[in-house]
Design a protein around this motif. Structure first.
Motif, PDB file in Angstrom:
ATOM      1  N   LEU A 174       0.778  -1.252  -0.114  1.00  0.00           N
ATOM      2  CA  LEU A 174       0.064  -0.097  -0.077  1.00  0.00           C
ATOM      3  C   LEU A 174       0.595   1.115   0.114  1.00  0.00           C
ATOM      4  N   ALA A 175       2.020   1.363   0.801  1.00  0.00           N
ATOM      5  CA  ALA A 175       2.746   2.459   0.851  1.00  0.00           C
ATOM      6  C   ALA A 175       3.522   2.586  -0.592  1.00  0.00           C
ATOM      7  N   GLN A 176       3.932   1.674  -1.105  1.00  0.00           N
ATOM      8  CA  GLN A 176       4.538   1.575  -2.550  1.00  0.00           C
ATOM      9  C   GLN A 176       3.468   2.217  -3.452  1.00  0.00           C
ATOM     10  N   LEU A 177       2.160   1.796  -3.454  1.00  0.00           N
ATOM     11  CA  LEU A 177       1.255   2.260  -4.398  1.00  0.00           C
ATOM     12  C   LEU A 177       0.987   3.809  -4.108  1.00  0.00           C
ATOM     13  N   GLN A 178       0.831   4.291  -3.031  1.00  0.00           N
ATOM     14  CA  GLN A 178       0.468   5.620  -2.267  1.00  0.00           C
ATOM     15  C   GLN A 178       1.881   6.465  -2.969  1.00  0.00           C
ATOM     16  N   ARG A 179       3.031   6.165  -2.761  1.00  0.00           N
ATOM     17  CA  ARG A 179       4.057   6.557  -3.279  1.00  0.00           C
ATOM     18  C   ARG A 179       4.231   7.001  -4.673  1.00  0.00           C
ATOM     19  N   ALA A 180       3.945   5.980  -5.467  1.00  0.00           N
ATOM     20  CA  ALA A 180       3.920   5.935  -6.869  1.00  0.00           C
ATOM     21  C   ALA A 180       2.879   6.869  -7.407  1.00  0.00           C
ATOM     22  N   ARG A 181       1.732   6.875  -6.673  1.00  0.00           N
ATOM     23  CA  ARG A 181       0.720   7.765  -7.113  1.00  0.00           C
ATOM     24  C   ARG A 181       0.965   9.312  -6.948  1.00  0.00           C
ATOM     25  N   LEU A 182       1.424   9.582  -5.980  1.00  0.00           N
ATOM     26  CA  LEU A 182       1.873  10.823  -5.645  1.00  0.00           C
ATOM     27  C   LEU A 182       2.931  11.432  -6.657  1.00  0.00           C
ATOM     28  N   LEU A 183       4.087  10.518  -6.629  1.00  0.00           N
ATOM     29  CA  LEU A 183       5.087  10.903  -7.599  1.00  0.00           C
ATOM     30  C   LEU A 183       4.573  11.059  -9.283  1.00  0.00           C
ATOM     31  N   ALA A 184       3.559  10.350  -9.348  1.00  0.00           N
ATOM     32  CA  ALA A 184       3.016  10.559 -10.861  1.00  0.00           C
ATOM     33  C   ALA A 184       2.128  11.580 -11.027  1.00  0.00           C
ATOM     34  N   MET A 185       2.065  12.491 -10.147  1.00  0.00           N
ATOM     35  CA  MET A 185       1.360  13.979 -10.465  1.00  0.00           C
ATOM     36  C   MET A 185       2.018  14.968 -10.908  1.00  0.00           C
ATOM     37  N   LEU A 186       3.268  14.785 -11.167  1.00  0.00           N
ATOM     38  CA  LEU A 186       4.180  15.980 -12.022  1.00  0.00           C
ATOM     39  C   LEU A 186       4.227  15.312 -13.539  1.00  0.00           C
ATOM     40  N   LEU A 187       3.172  16.215 -14.321  1.00  0.00           N
ATOM     41  CA  LEU A 187       3.095  16.000 -15.660  1.00  0.00           C
ATOM     42  C   LEU A 187       4.067  16.506 -16.495  1.00  0.00           C
ATOM     43  N   ILE A 188       4.154  16.015 -17.939  1.00  0.00           N
ATOM     44  CA  ILE A 188       4.991  16.519 -18.711  1.00  0.00           C
ATOM     45  C   ILE A 188       4.130  16.516 -20.120  1.00  0.00           C
ATOM     46  N   PRO A 189       4.177  17.341 -20.848  1.00  0.00           N
ATOM     47  CA  PRO A 189       3.473  17.403 -22.359  1.00  0.00           C
ATOM     48  C   PRO A 189       4.555  16.983 -23.486  1.00  0.00           C
ATOM     49  N   PHE A 190       3.916  16.168 -24.294  1.00  0.00           N
ATOM     50  CA  PHE A 190       4.607  15.682 -25.540  1.00  0.00           C
ATOM     51  C   PHE A 190       3.893  15.987 -26.724  1.00  0.00           C
ATOM     52  N   GLU A 191       4.521  16.305 -27.671  1.00  0.00           N
ATOM     53  CA  GLU A 191       3.918  16.319 -29.098  1.00  0.00           C
ATOM     54  C   GLU A 191       3.906  15.072 -29.726  1.00  0.00           C
ATOM     55  N   ALA A 192       3.162  14.967 -30.660  1.00  0.00           N
ATOM     56  CA  ALA A 192       2.971  13.780 -31.668  1.00  0.00           C
ATOM     57  C   ALA A 192       4.128  12.785 -31.934  1.00  0.00           C
ATOM     58  N   ASP A 193       5.403  13.510 -32.198  1.00  0.00           N
ATOM     59  CA  ASP A 193       6.601  13.023 -32.440  1.00  0.00           C
ATOM     60  C   ASP A 193       7.324  12.836 -31.262  1.00  0.00           C
ATOM     61  N   TYR A 194       6.965  12.957 -29.983  1.00  0.00           N
ATOM     62  CA  TYR A 194       7.564  12.726 -28.666  1.00  0.00           C
ATOM     63  C   TYR A 194       8.547  13.826 -28.411  1.00  0.00           C
ATOM     64  N   THR A 195       8.365  14.922 -29.174  1.00  0.00           N
ATOM     65  CA  THR A 195       9.241  16.314 -28.628  1.00  0.00           C
ATOM     66  C   THR A 195       8.648  16.661 -27.254  1.00  0.00           C
ATOM     67  N   ILE A 196       9.379  17.038 -26.432  1.00  0.00           N
ATOM     68  CA  ILE A 196       8.845  17.682 -25.280  1.00  0.00           C
ATOM     69  C   ILE A 196       8.966  19.453 -25.316  1.00  0.00           C
ATOM     70  N   PRO A 197       7.981  19.965 -25.514  1.00  0.00           N
ATOM     71  CA  PRO A 197       8.036  21.429 -25.721  1.00  0.00           C
ATOM     72  C   PRO A 197       8.417  22.355 -24.567  1.00  0.00           C
ATOM     73  N   LEU A 198       9.518  22.012 -23.946  1.00  0.00           N
ATOM     74  CA  LEU A 198       9.853  22.753 -22.711  1.00  0.00           C
ATOM     75  C   LEU A 198      11.203  23.013 -23.001  1.00  0.00           C
ATOM     76  N   ARG A 199      11.764  24.098 -21.947  1.00  0.00           N
ATOM     77  CA  ARG A 199      13.281  24.653 -22.124  1.00  0.00           C
ATOM     78  C   ARG A 199      14.100  23.386 -21.663  1.00  0.00           C
ATOM     79  N   ARG A 200      15.247  23.247 -22.107  1.00  0.00           N
ATOM     80  CA  ARG A 200      16.300  22.351 -21.868  1.00  0.00           C
ATOM     81  C   ARG A 200      15.792  20.857 -21.822  1.00  0.00           C
ATOM     82  N   ALA A 201      14.924  20.469 -22.719  1.00  0.00           N
ATOM     83  CA  ALA A 201      14.155  19.066 -22.548  1.00  0.00           C
ATOM     84  C   ALA A 201      15.062  18.196 -23.266  1.00  0.00           C
TER      85      ALA A 201
END
Length: 376
Positions: free
Chosen positions: A96-123
């Motif tokens: 349960l602790a592993q699942l809760q930890r994984a869920r919290l850390l999954a909350m930081l989200l990154i956008p991807f373009e269709a070709d898997y480019t990440i539209p962020l500085r220093r990506a």
């Protein structure tokens, strides 16, 4: 789909999660001005943080979230001791602790373009890692940074490979396919005496194809490797071809058994009964022991006379109270089988000797066995 408000407008994007996490219902924009304490509170509440700042700063923020979780864990250890829990209770708490930890850390989200480019500085350039894991891109999406880092790590494993002493070669695992880092089970298959005069073997649940390669290396003229997972099938075929064993080993998609009978049938099912929380965990957790029971139930109908079935299984589930030895022996007997012999080895992986591991009391007693089964 996920939804959020940006510049006064409602935006949407496709959501992607290999772990099967549902899309966060609440999304806020986050950038370099957000401090770790604020990010931690929001993530703890289940709010997704869609990153719009510098990519390398997002990685640093994720590390800061990890540190806060570690600090919380240390504080919990210093609290007054609760009544001693059984190993089974400890396992479920740890899970349960592993699942809760994984869920919290999954909350930081990154956008991807269709070709898997990440539209962020220093990506980072993650196109190859994403193509290996996801296949060709088709449309933009959002995924967690933690999942992306897992893809990058899997890409490195695939590139470098894992050295297998029994082959004197490397096996290259793909994303989502369990890496053969626990070498003791491979060595059991490499050293157990082969049934006399048998030339054909089935490898049930082949994964990377490592056991098929070991059997071919030992002189089996034919090996049929089966799996249901598309990634595992591709991974096994690539490894077999790389090792030059394509004429000996055939990789086929099948739910456990292929058609016909063989003189040797090998299976290394997931060792713990339980529900996987990600694709990779299907190599560890076997819901209701489905694969283990299925292998045993079907073995009699797929063995040649005087052939053997090799079941490679850790007894960790027994020490955790998730399955008993009596249950396993009963399943073997109910399948019309008998035990012709057993070869045991103690694991050497780091967790086996880690006194700080939450399941150390069980891991220190763990034994991995190759059960030689015959038709009774």
């Amino acid at each position: 789909m996920i939804q959020w408000i940006e510049n006064g407008e409602e935006r949407t994007a496709n959501w992607r999660s290999e772990s099967g996490w549902p899309a966060p219902k609440n999304i806020v924009l986050a950038d370099d001005t957000m401090n770790a304490d604020t990010a931690y509170r929001l993530a703890l509440d289940g709010t997704g943080l869609l990153w719009r700042g510098d990519f390398q700063n997002a990685r640093q923020l994720l590390q800061a979230l990890v540190r806060r979780l570690d600090q919380k864990s240390e504080r919990n250890k210093r609290k007054p001791a609760k009544p001693a829990a059984t190993l089974t209770e400890q396992f479920h708490r740890h899970r349960l602790a592993q699942l809760q930890r994984a869920r919290l850390l999954a909350m930081l989200l990154i956008p991807f373009e269709a070709d898997y480019t990440i539209p962020l500085r220093r990506a980072a350039d993650v196109k190859q890692a994403c193509n290996e894991a996801y296949g060709a891109g088709t449309e933009p999406f959002v995924a967690s940074l933690r999942e992306l880092l897992g893809l990058i790590g899997a890409h490195e494993w695939r590139r470098k490979g894992v050295f297998i002493p029994a082959l004197d070669e490397r096996i290259h695992p793909w994303y989502g396919v369990f890496s053969p880092v626990r070498g003791e089970y491979v060595e059991l298959v490499a050293q157990a005496p082969l049934p006399a005069q048998e030339t054909l073997a089935f490898d049930i649940g082949a994964g990377t194809g490592v056991l098929s390669a070991v059997l071919a290396h030992r002189g089996l003229q034919g090996v049929i490797a089966t799996d249901m997972d598309e990634r595992a099938l591709g991974c096994a075929r690539a490894n077999i071809d790389r090792l030059g064993l394509g004429e000996q080993v055939e990789v086929v998609q099948a739910d456990l058994y292929p058609e016909g009978r063989a003189g040797l049938v090998v299976c290394n099912p997931p060792w713990l009964p339980g529900k996987p929380s990600s694709a990779i965990e299907y190599a560890i957790y076997d819901p209701d022991s489905r694969m283990l029971k299925g292998f045993l139930a079907g073995l009699k109908d797929h063995l040649l006379a005087h052939g053997e079935g090799w079941l490679i299984l850790s007894d960790l589930a027994e020490h955790l109270g998730l399955r008993s030895r009596e249950q396993l022996l009963a399943w073997i007997a109910d399948a019309g089988l008998e035990v012709a012999g057993r070869h045991d080895v103690r694991p050497t992986h780091p967790k086996a000797s880690d006194a700080d591991d939450p399941l150390a009391a069980a891991r220190t007693r763990e034994v991995t066995s190759l059960w030689r089964l015959r038709v009774a």
